[in-house]
Scaffold this motif. Structure first.
Motif, PDB file in Angstrom:
ATOM      1  N   PHE A   5      11.561   5.652   5.387  1.00  0.00           N
ATOM      2  CA  PHE A   5      12.436   4.507   5.161  1.00  0.00           C
ATOM      3  C   PHE A   5      11.679   3.215   5.440  1.00  0.00           C
ATOM      4  O   PHE A   5      10.885   3.149   6.380  1.00  0.00           O
ATOM      5  CB  PHE A   5      13.641   4.547   6.122  1.00  0.00           C
ATOM      6  N   TRP A   6      11.987   2.193   4.651  1.00  0.00           N
ATOM      7  CA  TRP A   6      11.529   0.842   4.926  1.00  0.00           C
ATOM      8  C   TRP A   6      12.763   0.062   5.337  1.00  0.00           C
ATOM      9  O   TRP A   6      13.783   0.080   4.646  1.00  0.00           O
ATOM     10  CB  TRP A   6      10.886   0.218   3.699  1.00  0.00           C
ATOM     11  N   VAL A   7      12.663  -0.607   6.470  1.00  0.00           N
ATOM     12  CA  VAL A   7      13.805  -1.289   7.072  1.00  0.00           C
ATOM     13  C   VAL A   7      13.660  -2.802   6.857  1.00  0.00           C
ATOM     14  O   VAL A   7      12.586  -3.354   7.109  1.00  0.00           O
ATOM     15  CB  VAL A   7      13.878  -0.957   8.580  1.00  0.00           C
ATOM     16  N   PRO A   8      14.717  -3.464   6.410  1.00  0.00           N
ATOM     17  CA  PRO A   8      14.644  -4.915   6.208  1.00  0.00           C
ATOM     18  C   PRO A   8      14.364  -5.650   7.523  1.00  0.00           C
ATOM     19  O   PRO A   8      14.740  -5.185   8.605  1.00  0.00           O
ATOM     20  CB  PRO A   8      16.033  -5.281   5.681  1.00  0.00           C
ATOM     21  N   ASP A   9      13.725  -6.781   7.396  1.00  0.00           N
ATOM     22  CA  ASP A   9      13.445  -7.617   8.558  1.00  0.00           C
ATOM     23  C   ASP A   9      14.763  -7.953   9.261  1.00  0.00           C
ATOM     24  O   ASP A   9      15.756  -8.254   8.607  1.00  0.00           O
ATOM     25  CB  ASP A   9      12.730  -8.891   8.114  1.00  0.00           C
ATOM     26  N   GLY A  10      14.774  -7.835  10.557  1.00  0.00           N
ATOM     27  CA  GLY A  10      15.968  -8.128  11.337  1.00  0.00           C
ATOM     28  C   GLY A  10      16.945  -6.960  11.471  1.00  0.00           C
ATOM     29  O   GLY A  10      17.981  -7.105  12.117  1.00  0.00           O
ATOM     30  N   ARG A  11      16.637  -5.802  10.884  1.00  0.00           N
ATOM     31  CA  ARG A  11      17.559  -4.668  10.919  1.00  0.00           C
ATOM     32  C   ARG A  11      17.008  -3.471  11.696  1.00  0.00           C
ATOM     33  O   ARG A  11      17.594  -2.392  11.681  1.00  0.00           O
ATOM     34  CB  ARG A  11      17.912  -4.234   9.490  1.00  0.00           C
ATOM     35  N   ARG A  12      15.880  -3.648  12.379  1.00  0.00           N
ATOM     36  CA  ARG A  12      15.266  -2.537  13.125  1.00  0.00           C
ATOM     37  C   ARG A  12      16.206  -1.939  14.155  1.00  0.00           C
ATOM     38  O   ARG A  12      16.348  -0.725  14.243  1.00  0.00           O
ATOM     39  CB  ARG A  12      13.997  -3.002  13.829  1.00  0.00           C
ATOM     40  N   ALA A  13      16.819  -2.787  14.963  1.00  0.00           N
ATOM     41  CA  ALA A  13      17.692  -2.291  16.040  1.00  0.00           C
ATOM     42  C   ALA A  13      18.846  -1.466  15.468  1.00  0.00           C
ATOM     43  O   ALA A  13      19.190  -0.409  16.004  1.00  0.00           O
ATOM     44  CB  ALA A  13      18.218  -3.448  16.879  1.00  0.00           C
ATOM     45  N   GLY A  14      19.433  -1.925  14.378  1.00  0.00           N
ATOM     46  CA  GLY A  14      20.521  -1.185  13.755  1.00  0.00           C
ATOM     47  C   GLY A  14      20.070   0.155  13.205  1.00  0.00           C
ATOM     48  O   GLY A  14      20.734   1.171  13.395  1.00  0.00           O
ATOM     49  N   PHE A  15      18.917   0.166  12.537  1.00  0.00           N
ATOM     50  CA  PHE A  15      18.375   1.405  11.999  1.00  0.00           C
ATOM     51  C   PHE A  15      18.089   2.395  13.126  1.00  0.00           C
ATOM     52  O   PHE A  15      18.452   3.566  13.056  1.00  0.00           O
ATOM     53  CB  PHE A  15      17.092   1.124  11.210  1.00  0.00           C
ATOM     54  N   GLU A  16      17.440   1.924  14.166  1.00  0.00           N
ATOM     55  CA  GLU A  16      17.102   2.800  15.292  1.00  0.00           C
ATOM     56  C   GLU A  16      18.342   3.332  15.989  1.00  0.00           C
ATOM     57  O   GLU A  16      18.369   4.482  16.427  1.00  0.00           O
ATOM     58  CB  GLU A  16      16.188   2.061  16.265  1.00  0.00           C
ATOM     59  N   ALA A  17      19.390   2.530  16.084  1.00  0.00           N
ATOM     60  CA  ALA A  17      20.633   2.980  16.710  1.00  0.00           C
ATOM     61  C   ALA A  17      21.276   4.114  15.901  1.00  0.00           C
ATOM     62  O   ALA A  17      21.823   5.058  16.471  1.00  0.00           O
ATOM     63  CB  ALA A  17      21.610   1.811  16.853  1.00  0.00           C
ATOM     64  N   VAL A  18      21.172   4.043  14.593  1.00  0.00           N
ATOM     65  CA  VAL A  18      21.759   5.075  13.728  1.00  0.00           C
ATOM     66  C   VAL A  18      21.013   6.399  13.852  1.00  0.00           C
ATOM     67  O   VAL A  18      21.617   7.463  13.896  1.00  0.00           O
ATOM     68  CB  VAL A  18      21.776   4.597  12.254  1.00  0.00           C
TER      69      VAL A  18
END
Length: 121
Positions: A5-18
């Motif tokens: 997956f490539w995660v948009p800038d500013g969305r790392r924390a949300g991706f990692e939480a999921v």
């Protein structure tokens, strides 16, 4: 199942939480017969590129999960896309890996102790 997956800038924390151990993705898989574990780590911090690998005891267990949970899986995919948590997804494969002893096999692959956080150096 092995995905990148490539995660948009500013969305790392949300991706990692999921995708963390207690996150929604693992919760979806925990009830499935034959599910072993999910591993997530950051491959390339500069591009916010993550790897997600799910391991199963066998291919049949994975296929049963996929058949039984197709609707829930699709809802999950729609939700993470709708939340803007992924910019792009690449399916890398579903394959067998010999386990440590050489005689057993497991569906999927992974090293459990990877660093989840995607940090630039």
């Amino acid at each position: 199942m092995d995905r990148r997956f490539w995660v948009p800038d500013g969305r790392r924390a949300g991706f990692e939480a999921v995708f963390k151990l207690e996150g929604p993705w693992t919760s979806l898989l925990l009830g499935a017969e034959g599910y072993l574990f999910t591993e997530v780590w950051c491959e390339v911090p500069e591009t916010r590129q993550y790897r997600v690998k799910d391991s199963w005891t066998g291919h049949r267990d994975f296929e049963r999960f996929r058949d039984r949970m197709q609707v829930e899986f699709e809802k999950f995919e729609e939700w993470i896309r709708g939340e803007g948590l992924i910019a792009r997804e690449q399916f890398l494969g579903a394959y067998y890996e010999k386990s440590g002893g050489g005689s057993g096999r497991r569906f999927g692959f992974g090293l459990r102790d990877k660093d989840l956080r995607c940090r630039t150096r």
